[in-house]
Scaffold this motif. Sequence first.
Motif, PDB file in Angstrom:
ATOM      1  N   GLY A   1      51.896  33.734  31.244  1.00 13.50           N
ATOM      2  CA  GLY A   1      51.090  34.736  31.923  1.00 13.50           C
ATOM      3  C   GLY A   1      49.872  34.220  32.647  1.00 13.50           C
ATOM      4  O   GLY A   1      49.018  35.004  33.061  1.00 13.50           O
ATOM      5  N   PHE A   2      49.766  32.901  32.837  1.00 14.20           N
ATOM      6  CA  PHE A   2      48.616  32.369  33.559  1.00 14.20           C
ATOM      7  C   PHE A   2      48.725  32.683  35.046  1.00 14.20           C
ATOM      8  O   PHE A   2      49.817  32.663  35.626  1.00 14.20           O
ATOM      9  CB  PHE A   2      48.492  30.860  33.352  1.00 14.20           C
ATOM     10  CG  PHE A   2      48.027  30.490  31.971  1.00 14.20           C
ATOM     11  CD1 PHE A   2      46.687  30.613  31.628  1.00 14.20           C
ATOM     12  CD2 PHE A   2      48.913  30.035  31.016  1.00 14.20           C
ATOM     13  CE1 PHE A   2      46.250  30.291  30.360  1.00 14.20           C
ATOM     14  CE2 PHE A   2      48.494  29.706  29.739  1.00 14.20           C
ATOM     15  CZ  PHE A   2      47.157  29.831  29.410  1.00 14.20           C
TER      16      PHE A   2
ATOM     17  N   MET B   1      40.075  31.754  30.014  1.00 11.24           N
ATOM     18  CA  MET B   1      40.407  30.390  30.440  1.00 11.24           C
ATOM     19  C   MET B   1      40.582  29.514  29.221  1.00 11.24           C
ATOM     20  O   MET B   1      39.792  29.573  28.280  1.00 11.24           O
ATOM     21  CB  MET B   1      39.323  29.813  31.343  1.00 11.24           C
ATOM     22  CG  MET B   1      39.566  28.345  31.717  1.00 11.24           C
ATOM     23  SD  MET B   1      38.319  27.664  32.816  1.00 11.24           S
ATOM     24  CE  MET B   1      38.506  25.893  32.465  1.00 11.24           C
ATOM     25  N   VAL B   2      41.638  28.696  29.249  1.00  2.84           N
ATOM     26  CA  VAL B   2      41.851  27.701  28.204  1.00  2.84           C
ATOM     27  C   VAL B   2      41.665  26.313  28.787  1.00  2.84           C
ATOM     28  O   VAL B   2      41.685  26.116  30.006  1.00  2.84           O
ATOM     29  CB  VAL B   2      43.243  27.836  27.553  1.00  2.84           C
ATOM     30  CG1 VAL B   2      43.425  29.226  26.956  1.00  2.84           C
ATOM     31  CG2 VAL B   2      44.361  27.523  28.537  1.00  2.84           C
ATOM     32  N   GLY B   3      41.513  25.335  27.867  1.00  3.71           N
ATOM     33  CA  GLY B   3      41.125  23.992  28.276  1.00  3.71           C
ATOM     34  C   GLY B   3      42.266  23.117  28.748  1.00  3.71           C
ATOM     35  O   GLY B   3      43.336  23.586  29.161  1.00  3.71           O
TER      36      GLY B   3
ATOM     37  N   ALA C   1      43.996  35.085  34.065  1.00  2.00           N
ATOM     38  CA  ALA C   1      44.154  34.024  33.075  1.00  2.00           C
ATOM     39  C   ALA C   1      44.212  32.675  33.779  1.00  2.00           C
ATOM     40  O   ALA C   1      45.004  32.481  34.709  1.00  2.00           O
ATOM     41  CB  ALA C   1      45.412  34.248  32.239  1.00  2.00           C
ATOM     42  N   VAL C   2      43.376  31.749  33.314  1.00  2.00           N
ATOM     43  CA  VAL C   2      43.179  30.455  33.975  1.00  2.00           C
ATOM     44  C   VAL C   2      43.520  29.342  32.991  1.00  2.00           C
ATOM     45  O   VAL C   2      43.116  29.388  31.826  1.00  2.00           O
ATOM     46  CB  VAL C   2      41.722  30.305  34.454  1.00  2.00           C
ATOM     47  CG1 VAL C   2      41.533  29.000  35.214  1.00  2.00           C
ATOM     48  CG2 VAL C   2      41.305  31.501  35.320  1.00  2.00           C
ATOM     49  N   VAL C   3      44.226  28.315  33.470  1.00  2.00           N
ATOM     50  CA  VAL C   3      44.561  27.160  32.647  1.00  2.00           C
ATOM     51  C   VAL C   3      44.127  25.890  33.365  1.00  2.00           C
ATOM     52  O   VAL C   3      44.283  25.779  34.589  1.00  2.00           O
ATOM     53  CB  VAL C   3      46.073  27.118  32.323  1.00  2.00           C
ATOM     54  CG1 VAL C   3      46.910  27.028  33.581  1.00  2.00           C
ATOM     55  CG2 VAL C   3      46.404  25.969  31.370  1.00  2.00           C
ATOM     56  N   SER C   4      43.589  24.942  32.615  1.00  2.00           N
ATOM     57  CA  SER C   4      43.200  23.654  33.186  1.00  2.00           C
ATOM     58  C   SER C   4      44.370  22.688  33.074  1.00  2.00           C
ATOM     59  O   SER C   4      44.605  22.101  32.023  1.00  2.00           O
ATOM     60  CB  SER C   4      41.974  23.083  32.449  1.00  2.00           C
ATOM     61  OG  SER C   4      41.664  21.786  32.951  1.00  2.00           O
ATOM     62  N   GLN C   5      45.119  22.533  34.168  1.00  2.00           N
ATOM     63  CA  GLN C   5      46.261  21.625  34.191  1.00  2.00           C
ATOM     64  C   GLN C   5      45.762  20.252  34.630  1.00  2.00           C
ATOM     65  O   GLN C   5      45.783  19.908  35.795  1.00  2.00           O
ATOM     66  CB  GLN C   5      47.354  22.150  35.122  1.00  2.00           C
ATOM     67  CG  GLN C   5      48.593  21.272  35.180  1.00  2.00           C
ATOM     68  CD  GLN C   5      49.136  20.925  33.820  1.00  2.00           C
ATOM     69  OE1 GLN C   5      49.444  21.797  33.018  1.00  2.00           O
ATOM     70  NE2 GLN C   5      49.239  19.627  33.526  1.00  2.00           N
ATOM     71  N   GLU C   6      45.309  19.474  33.641  1.00  2.00           N
ATOM     72  CA  GLU C   6      44.617  18.229  33.972  1.00  2.00           C
ATOM     73  C   GLU C   6      45.537  17.177  34.568  1.00  2.00           C
ATOM     74  O   GLU C   6      45.123  16.403  35.417  1.00  2.00           O
ATOM     75  CB  GLU C   6      43.924  17.665  32.733  1.00  2.00           C
ATOM     76  CG  GLU C   6      43.259  16.325  32.998  1.00  2.00           C
ATOM     77  CD  GLU C   6      42.161  15.974  32.033  1.00  2.00           C
ATOM     78  OE1 GLU C   6      41.581  14.890  32.177  1.00  2.00           O
ATOM     79  OE2 GLU C   6      41.862  16.767  31.142  1.00  2.00           O
TER      80      GLU C   6
END
Length: 430
Positions: A164-165, A89-91, A129-134
Motif C-alpha cells: 500500500g505504499f 513513513m517507514v525507514g 504512505a512513504v517508504v525509503s527504498q535505499e
Amino acid sequence: MGARHEPTPRRPTPRTKAPGARHVAPSGRRAVRPPLTRRGFLAVCGLGGVAAVAACVAQRPAESEPGEGREVLLDEDASAQRADVTLVMVGDILMHTSVVESGERSDGTRSYDHLFANVADDVAAAGVAVVSQETVLAGSALGISSYPAFCSPEEVGDAEVAAGFDVALCASNHACDVGQAGIDAMLSYWRSEHPDMVVAGVADGEDAAEAVPLVERDGHLIAILNYASMMNGIPLPNEWSVRMLSDEQIAADVEAAREAGAEAIVACPHWGTEYMESPDDDQRHWAQVLADAGADLIVGGHPHVLQPFETIQSADGRTVPVFWSVGNFVSGQQRMDTMVGGMARATLTFEGGSCRVSSCGLTPLITNRGSGEALSTYRLADYTEDQAAGNGIRDFEGCSGFSRQWCVDFCSERLGDAFDAQACELTWEA
C-alpha cells in the motif's frame, strides 16, 4: 555500511510488462507523467504543466487507450474546507544478501510480501504512505548484488506496492552504486510495472529532474521532496541524477512546489551520521534550511538507527516537526540498534488554503531476523519475548542481550518522555 555479504547474482523470471500510462500535457507544454495512486488520485505533475494544476491537468481524449490521458481534477472549493490527511513513513529498505535470499523460492521466483505483512494494515490505512527504498531496484537488468554496491531485485517494489505504499524515496548514498544505468533501469521498472507509484529523488533526464513529486488527497496537493547528503564518494553521473541537499536546490524546489499548487511540503532527507544516537550538526543545519524554506514536516533517514523526535521553529514562526531518523525498516546489519526502526505518522490539516501539522506519532518497529519468510518487521507492541529470543541478531557478537524489553528500554531512552512504554507509541499534539 552494515555487514559485508558476498553478492549472489541471480536473474528473476521475466515478467510481462504492462504498458505505462501516457499523458498529454497542455498545449505548448512538455509532456509529463502524473500517475494516479491506487486510491485514484493525482500523483505527479511536472513543472511544465503547473499553470493548469488548479483546474484540470489533462483531459481524456476520445477512444483513448487504457491508462492514457487520465482526467485529473482538483476541487476548487477544497481550500475552503477542513481536511485531515494522515501521512506515514517507514525507514530504509536495505537489501543485504540475507534479505534478498529471504524471498527466493524453489521455482526460481521471488516474493517479498513477508517483509511488510505485519505492518501492511497501517500502511494501507494511511492517506499517504512513504517508504525509503535505499537500494537501487535494477536486478533484472544489471544483476543482483549486495553491500557495498547494491543492486536489488525489483520484486521488492512489487511488495511495496502490494503493501500500500504510495511514494518511494530513492535519493540515498547508494543511489549511484551501479551508476546512471541503475537509476535508468529502476525508473523504467517503476513506470512500466507500477506507474501509480510516485518515485522521488532520482532522475533519468533533465525533464524528469524538473518534475515536482506531488500527491493529491481530498483536493489538496502535498509535495514530497527527497534529498541525499552524499554519495559514498561516487561522482554523480549527471548533475540531475540524484537530488542533493543544497541551499539553492531546496529553495528552487519549494518555490516550484508552491507554484504547482502544493499546500503542504514534506521533506525527506537522507542525512546524518551512521549509528549516532542523536542528530549531528549537519542534520540540524539542513533541517533549519528546509524549515525556513517552507517545509511543514521533516522525516529523515540514513543513520540506520532510531533518533529522537523534536520540533524546530522556522524563520516565519511556524513549528516544524522533525523525525531526525526513522532508522531501518529491514536490513542484514549486525547491531541490535539497527533492528529498531520506526513508522513516523503525521496528520496534515488543510484549511483556508494552508496546511499545518496538527499531530505526530511514531510506532517503533522491530526487524525479526529469521530464515525465509520469518524475516519480517513487526510493531514493537505486537512483538513478543519469544520472538526476540529467536531473533537471529542474537547470534552476532555483542547482541546476545537482545530482547523485547531491551527494545522497549531503548525506545524509552531514545525517544524520551513523549514515548509511552506501555502502548509502545510516541505521540505529539500541536
